[in-house]
Write a protein that holds these residues in place. Structure first.
Motif, PDB file in Angstrom:
ATOM      1  N   GLY A  88      -1.709  -9.266   7.295  1.00  9.81           N
ATOM      2  CA  GLY A  88      -1.518 -10.302   6.285  1.00  9.81           C
ATOM      3  C   GLY A  88      -2.184 -10.028   4.964  1.00  9.81           C
ATOM      4  N   THR A  89      -2.946  -8.948   4.862  1.00 10.20           N
ATOM      5  CA  THR A  89      -3.550  -8.544   3.603  1.00 10.20           C
ATOM      6  C   THR A  89      -2.585  -7.639   2.838  1.00 10.20           C
ATOM      7  N   GLY A 145      -3.952  -2.490   8.140  1.00 11.74           N
ATOM      8  CA  GLY A 145      -4.694  -3.562   7.488  1.00 11.74           C
ATOM      9  C   GLY A 145      -5.889  -3.055   6.716  1.00 11.74           C
ATOM     10  N   ILE A 146      -6.573  -3.986   6.080  1.00 11.87           N
ATOM     11  CA  ILE A 146      -7.793  -3.653   5.344  1.00 11.87           C
ATOM     12  C   ILE A 146      -8.937  -3.456   6.333  1.00 11.87           C
ATOM     13  N   GLY A 191     -11.365   0.808   2.203  1.00 10.34           N
ATOM     14  CA  GLY A 191     -11.016   1.428   3.470  1.00 10.34           C
ATOM     15  C   GLY A 191      -9.803   0.740   4.070  1.00 10.34           C
ATOM     16  N   ILE A 192      -8.822   1.522   4.498  1.00 15.25           N
ATOM     17  CA  ILE A 192      -7.606   0.987   5.115  1.00 15.25           C
ATOM     18  C   ILE A 192      -7.535   1.468   6.557  1.00 15.25           C
ATOM     19  N   ALA A 193      -7.434   0.527   7.478  1.00 16.29           N
ATOM     20  CA  ALA A 193      -7.369   0.858   8.899  1.00 16.29           C
ATOM     21  C   ALA A 193      -5.984   1.393   9.251  1.00 16.29           C
ATOM     22  N   THR A 194      -5.935   2.391  10.104  1.00 13.31           N
ATOM     23  CA  THR A 194      -4.661   2.967  10.529  1.00 13.31           C
ATOM     24  C   THR A 194      -4.564   3.010  12.045  1.00 13.31           C
ATOM     25  N   LYS A 251       8.508  -3.817   5.725  1.00 17.02           N
ATOM     26  CA  LYS A 251       7.545  -3.797   4.621  1.00 17.02           C
ATOM     27  C   LYS A 251       6.146  -3.416   5.091  1.00 17.02           C
ATOM     28  N   THR A 252       5.830  -3.662   6.346  1.00 15.45           N
ATOM     29  CA  THR A 252       4.459  -3.430   6.835  1.00 15.45           C
ATOM     30  C   THR A 252       4.313  -2.154   7.651  1.00 15.45           C
TER      31      THR A 252
END
Length: 304
Positions: A52-53, A195-196, A275-278, A186-187
């Motif tokens: 949702g971010t 997410g962040i 930082g972006i979580a993968t 889109k996500t």
């Protein structure tokens, strides 16, 4: 448990970047059209995550509004250099006025008040933009109001205006109008971003305690020492994500190297790295999107 969540990240980009995003961005992320903001010469595109971010690609396509136009909260970004310039918090279960009232109450309480840093929050201001499909998206933005407090750092460390704390963004229209987080087209991202993971805040060495107090009051939660920092000079605040399931963090750390100090002198105190979580394994736990410039401040993988 805090009810505060990360809402979105603001990445200021020049017009050529906006109109033709570089390969390091398009090879990692799916970019969604945004729209034009009402009342000022700005537009955006979005990189939306399943929690949702989102990461907002923000662009001035003409002259930014004057700093004295109080009806346009984005005017503060006019003097900023391209790169990570700000991030927004939200509270999806609490209206804007109630949320900000609680934050300002904490900032006015004894014995710490605002830690002498000269920070409170204004009343929410309405904002909007029109999407490419004609739908008007509406929200309320609440920005911090700054003054010179007893512990306010030297102005030489926040040239271009103070953005050493985040702002708040609350939806007026349906959140799905602004953030299509339930749309997998889109996500879903080539790099596996979900997410962040963290927003890193860089502060002066002699103001770490004050900023920890300030962020505790803004976020409504207490920090924990960063177990990965042997020097004990960075602290973690656990916050939420609008869609749940994620565990974004705000990391406040002391500027301890020459590079850190130079960064503050050039860009100001505050938001320095994202930082972006993968969902994909990343060598050594994390990697930057590139070796220099904007891409070097955006990390993929397990950042904490």
């Amino acid at each position: 448990m805090t009810s505060t969540q990360i809402d979105h990240i603001v990445l200021l980009v020049p017009t050529p970047f906006f109109e033709n995003p570089p390969a390091w961005l398009t090879s990692n992320f799916t970019i969604t059209p945004g729209g034009y903001h009402n009342g000022q010469a700005s537009r955006n595109k979005l990189i939306i995550f399943a929690d949702g971010t989102y990461l907002e690609l923000f662009n001035w396509y003409d002259t930014p509004p004057p700093l004295d136009d109080e009806n346009l909260p984005m005017r503060f970004w006019g003097p900023k250099k391209a790169g990570l310039i700000d991030f927004a918090l939200t509270s999806t279960t609490v209206p804007a006025e109630e949320c900000i009232g609680a934050v300002n109450q904490r900032l006015s309480e004894d014995p710490d008040y605002d830690a002498g840093l000269g920070v409170k929050f204004q009343e929410p201001v309405a904002g909007s933009r029109k999407r490419a499909d004609g739908i008007e998206v509406k929200w309320k933005v609440t920005r911090p109001v700054f003054r010179d407090g007893q512990k306010t750092p030297s102005a030489t460390l926040f040239s271009g205006g103070r953005i050493d704390v985040p702002f708040f963004c609350h939806d007026v229209t349906q959140r799905a109008f602004r953030v299509a987080a339930d749309d997998p087209t889109k996500t879903t991202h080539p790099c596996g971003a979900i997410g962040i993971a963290a927003c890193e805040i860089l502060v002066p060495q002699d103001r770490l305690a004050e900023y920890l107090t300030l962020y505790s009051k803004i976020l409504g939660c207490k920090p924990a020492a960063n177990a990965d920092d042997a020097d004990g000079k960075s602290f973690i605040f656990g916050v939420g994500a609008p869609q749940g399931g994620g565990s974004p963090k705000v990391v406040v750390r002391e500027a301890r190297t020459k590079k850190d100090v130079q960064r503050m002198q050039e860009r100001g105190i505050g938001f320095s790295d994202l930082g972006i979580a993968t969902s994909e394994d990343v060598a050594y736990g994390k990697r930057p999107c590139g070796p220099e410039g904007i891409q070097s401040t955006i990390w993929l993988g397990q950042v904490l």
